[in-house]
Design a protein around this motif. Structure first.
Motif, PDB file in Angstrom:
ATOM      1  N   LYS A  46      37.098  40.686  36.436  1.00 25.22           N
ATOM      2  CA  LYS A  46      36.541  40.288  37.419  1.00 25.22           C
ATOM      3  C   LYS A  46      37.197  39.442  38.600  1.00 25.22           C
ATOM      4  O   LYS A  46      37.205  40.025  39.845  1.00 25.22           O
ATOM      5  N   ALA A  47      37.767  38.529  38.179  1.00 22.45           N
ATOM      6  CA  ALA A  47      38.690  37.561  39.151  1.00 22.45           C
ATOM      7  C   ALA A  47      39.881  38.166  39.718  1.00 22.45           C
ATOM      8  O   ALA A  47      40.118  38.268  40.895  1.00 22.45           O
ATOM      9  N   VAL A  48      40.644  39.074  39.041  1.00 23.68           N
ATOM     10  CA  VAL A  48      41.677  40.014  39.412  1.00 23.68           C
ATOM     11  C   VAL A  48      41.107  40.946  40.362  1.00 23.68           C
ATOM     12  O   VAL A  48      41.766  41.146  41.428  1.00 23.68           O
ATOM     13  N   ALA A  49      39.961  41.577  40.172  1.00 22.23           N
ATOM     14  CA  ALA A  49      39.243  42.729  40.860  1.00 22.23           C
ATOM     15  C   ALA A  49      39.088  42.274  42.232  1.00 22.23           C
ATOM     16  O   ALA A  49      39.212  42.740  43.344  1.00 22.23           O
ATOM     17  N   VAL A  50      38.398  40.846  42.323  1.00 16.28           N
ATOM     18  CA  VAL A  50      37.807  40.359  43.408  1.00 16.28           C
ATOM     19  C   VAL A  50      38.942  39.889  44.380  1.00 16.28           C
ATOM     20  O   VAL A  50      39.045  40.161  45.747  1.00 16.28           O
ATOM     21  N   THR A  51      39.958  39.299  43.672  1.00  9.80           N
ATOM     22  CA  THR A  51      41.340  39.207  44.688  1.00  9.80           C
ATOM     23  C   THR A  51      41.769  40.506  45.281  1.00  9.80           C
ATOM     24  O   THR A  51      42.246  40.476  46.368  1.00  9.80           O
ATOM     25  N   PHE A  52      41.905  41.516  44.379  1.00 11.76           N
ATOM     26  CA  PHE A  52      42.120  42.552  45.019  1.00 11.76           C
ATOM     27  C   PHE A  52      41.429  43.267  46.233  1.00 11.76           C
ATOM     28  O   PHE A  52      41.842  43.560  47.211  1.00 11.76           O
ATOM     29  N   GLU A  53      40.130  43.271  45.882  1.00 10.26           N
ATOM     30  CA  GLU A  53      39.172  43.444  46.824  1.00 10.26           C
ATOM     31  C   GLU A  53      39.181  42.797  48.146  1.00 10.26           C
ATOM     32  O   GLU A  53      39.086  43.183  49.368  1.00 10.26           O
ATOM     33  N   ASP A  54      39.529  41.411  47.980  1.00 14.66           N
ATOM     34  CA  ASP A  54      39.710  40.476  49.311  1.00 14.66           C
ATOM     35  C   ASP A  54      40.807  40.410  49.867  1.00 14.66           C
ATOM     36  O   ASP A  54      41.023  40.023  51.007  1.00 14.66           O
ATOM     37  N   HIS A  55      42.102  40.701  49.168  1.00 14.95           N
ATOM     38  CA  HIS A  55      43.270  40.456  49.725  1.00 14.95           C
ATOM     39  C   HIS A  55      44.184  41.651  49.973  1.00 14.95           C
ATOM     40  O   HIS A  55      45.095  41.817  50.775  1.00 14.95           O
ATOM     41  N   HIS A  56      43.745  42.987  49.204  1.00 11.48           N
ATOM     42  CA  HIS A  56      44.816  44.028  49.403  1.00 11.48           C
ATOM     43  C   HIS A  56      44.328  44.806  50.738  1.00 11.48           C
ATOM     44  O   HIS A  56      43.329  44.852  51.038  1.00 11.48           O
ATOM     45  N   PRO A  57      45.206  45.436  51.450  1.00  8.14           N
ATOM     46  CA  PRO A  57      45.054  45.999  52.727  1.00  8.14           C
ATOM     47  C   PRO A  57      43.726  47.152  52.477  1.00  8.14           C
ATOM     48  O   PRO A  57      42.844  47.069  53.326  1.00  8.14           O
ATOM     49  N   LEU A  58      43.710  47.682  51.362  1.00  8.18           N
ATOM     50  CA  LEU A  58      42.537  48.561  51.288  1.00  8.18           C
ATOM     51  C   LEU A  58      41.513  48.299  50.262  1.00  8.18           C
ATOM     52  O   LEU A  58      40.450  48.614  49.837  1.00  8.18           O
ATOM     53  N   GLY A  59      41.743  46.869  49.687  1.00  6.55           N
ATOM     54  CA  GLY A  59      40.819  46.375  48.932  1.00  6.55           C
ATOM     55  C   GLY A  59      39.368  46.316  49.369  1.00  6.55           C
ATOM     56  O   GLY A  59      38.355  46.420  48.502  1.00  6.55           O
ATOM     57  N   ARG A  60      39.206  45.986  50.335  1.00  7.81           N
ATOM     58  CA  ARG A  60      37.711  45.909  51.073  1.00  7.81           C
ATOM     59  C   ARG A  60      37.062  47.191  50.953  1.00  7.81           C
ATOM     60  O   ARG A  60      35.958  46.974  51.124  1.00  7.81           O
ATOM     61  N   LEU A  61      37.590  48.062  50.834  1.00  6.19           N
ATOM     62  CA  LEU A  61      37.001  49.435  50.906  1.00  6.19           C
ATOM     63  C   LEU A  61      36.608  49.926  49.227  1.00  6.19           C
ATOM     64  O   LEU A  61      35.909  50.830  49.092  1.00  6.19           O
ATOM     65  N   PHE A  62      37.090  48.919  48.267  1.00 10.40           N
ATOM     66  CA  PHE A  62      36.807  49.392  47.104  1.00 10.40           C
ATOM     67  C   PHE A  62      35.583  48.485  46.409  1.00 10.40           C
ATOM     68  O   PHE A  62      35.564  47.259  46.929  1.00 10.40           O
ATOM     69  N   ASP A  63      34.855  49.150  45.535  1.00 10.05           N
ATOM     70  CA  ASP A  63      34.039  48.398  44.684  1.00 10.05           C
ATOM     71  C   ASP A  63      34.477  48.324  43.321  1.00 10.05           C
ATOM     72  O   ASP A  63      34.688  49.738  42.622  1.00 10.05           O
ATOM     73  N   ILE A  64      34.729  47.296  42.579  1.00 10.42           N
ATOM     74  CA  ILE A  64      35.375  47.399  41.123  1.00 10.42           C
ATOM     75  C   ILE A  64      34.518  46.666  40.412  1.00 10.42           C
ATOM     76  O   ILE A  64      34.161  45.535  40.456  1.00 10.42           O
ATOM     77  N   ASP A  65      33.765  47.192  39.581  1.00  9.60           N
ATOM     78  CA  ASP A  65      32.778  46.912  38.626  1.00  9.60           C
ATOM     79  C   ASP A  65      33.383  46.438  37.230  1.00  9.60           C
ATOM     80  O   ASP A  65      34.352  47.291  36.891  1.00  9.60           O
ATOM     81  N   VAL A  66      33.060  45.589  36.445  1.00  7.60           N
ATOM     82  CA  VAL A  66      33.527  45.042  35.388  1.00  7.60           C
ATOM     83  C   VAL A  66      32.268  45.077  34.507  1.00  7.60           C
ATOM     84  O   VAL A  66      31.207  44.258  34.612  1.00  7.60           O
ATOM     85  N   LEU A  67      32.262  45.839  33.279  1.00  9.67           N
ATOM     86  CA  LEU A  67      31.132  45.816  32.575  1.00  9.67           C
ATOM     87  C   LEU A  67      31.418  45.743  30.812  1.00  9.67           C
ATOM     88  O   LEU A  67      32.643  46.126  30.610  1.00  9.67           O
ATOM     89  N   THR A  68      30.745  45.157  30.151  1.00 10.23           N
ATOM     90  CA  THR A  68      30.843  45.033  28.759  1.00 10.23           C
ATOM     91  C   THR A  68      29.552  45.206  28.197  1.00 10.23           C
ATOM     92  O   THR A  68      28.646  45.350  28.764  1.00 10.23           O
ATOM     93  N   SER A  69      29.788  45.352  26.632  1.00  8.73           N
ATOM     94  CA  SER A  69      28.821  45.644  25.917  1.00  8.73           C
ATOM     95  C   SER A  69      27.706  44.404  25.840  1.00  8.73           C
ATOM     96  O   SER A  69      26.648  44.559  25.304  1.00  8.73           O
ATOM     97  N   GLN A  70      28.253  43.156  26.172  1.00  8.60           N
ATOM     98  CA  GLN A  70      27.208  42.052  26.165  1.00  8.60           C
ATOM     99  C   GLN A  70      26.685  41.993  27.317  1.00  8.60           C
ATOM    100  O   GLN A  70      25.726  40.726  27.386  1.00  8.60           O
ATOM    101  N   GLN A  71      26.630  42.607  28.495  1.00 10.14           N
ATOM    102  CA  GLN A  71      25.984  42.488  29.707  1.00 10.14           C
ATOM    103  C   GLN A  71      24.920  43.780  29.798  1.00 10.14           C
ATOM    104  O   GLN A  71      25.404  44.762  29.337  1.00 10.14           O
ATOM    105  N   THR A  72      24.002  43.501  30.611  1.00  8.91           N
ATOM    106  CA  THR A  72      23.066  44.427  30.979  1.00  8.91           C
ATOM    107  C   THR A  72      23.453  45.162  32.172  1.00  8.91           C
ATOM    108  O   THR A  72      23.041  46.550  32.561  1.00  8.91           O
TER     109      THR A  72
END
Length: 185
Positions: free
Chosen positions: A105-131
């Motif tokens: 998630k930290a890597v995804a947020v850094t990409f979303e916030d800093h890559h020139p196309l990142g703000r266009l992306f929504d990157i979700d991170v899911l695991t079996s431990q989360q709802t």
């Protein structure tokens, strides 16, 4: 100003978008159940308005996906692509990774916030431990910012501070700038 990004494509209505959301959620549930020891990364574009996909948006998605995969590689985070869609409701990709969900998630947020196309992306991170998807708030990461005014995106979205046309113009400019810069590199 020309708005080349949204000049073509099949307009999507709310039922189509909601049906795709249900399809995505079903795949995500399947992946976290079938791979309980891995995190699922679900990537899609944040595109306002009825045009969600066309050749330009698919090219944008593919360029951003390749850039995000390079970021994962640069951080020595292993992953496996498992599915990629090119639906009228927008391109999406699903990856599996054995890495810690908070790291991803930290890597995804850094990409979303800093890559020139990142703000266009929504990157979700899911695991079996989360709802549901791991949120920025869950991990103490900064909130997503608006394309236009840099305020928290949720505030602008709820208040409809910006028109769809203004958001599309900002997105079109970001995409045009990115691909223009790629051509000169």
């Amino acid at each position: 100003m020309s708005n080349a990004t949204f000049a073509t494509g099949d307009p999507q209505d709310i039922p189509a978008v909601l049906a795709n959301k249900d399809h995505r959620a079903a795949l995500q549930r399947h992946l976290v159940t079938a791979h309980p020891d891995q995190a699922v990364l679900a990537l899609k574009l944040n595109i306002p308005g009825p045009i969600k996909n066309n050749a330009r948006l698919t090219a944008t998605f593919n360029a951003g996906l390749a850039a995000f995969e390079q970021v994962l590689h640069d951080h020595n985070l292993t992953y496996q692509p498992v599915e990629q869609w090119d639906h009228p409701t927008g391109p999406e990709a699903f990856l599996l990774s054995p890495a810690a969900a908070t790291t991803l998630k930290a890597v995804a947020v850094t990409f979303e916030d800093h890559h020139p196309l990142g703000r266009l992306f929504d990157i979700d991170v899911l695991t079996s431990q989360q709802t549901g998807p791991l949120s920025r708030q869950d991990t103490g990461l900064p909130v997503r910012r608006c394309f236009i005014c840099d305020q928290p995106a949720k505030v602008c979205a709820r208040s409809r501070a910006h028109s769809v046309a203004d958001l599309q113009a900002a997105i079109d400019q970001a995409i045009t700038t990115y691909f223009d810069e790629q051509e000169t590199d």
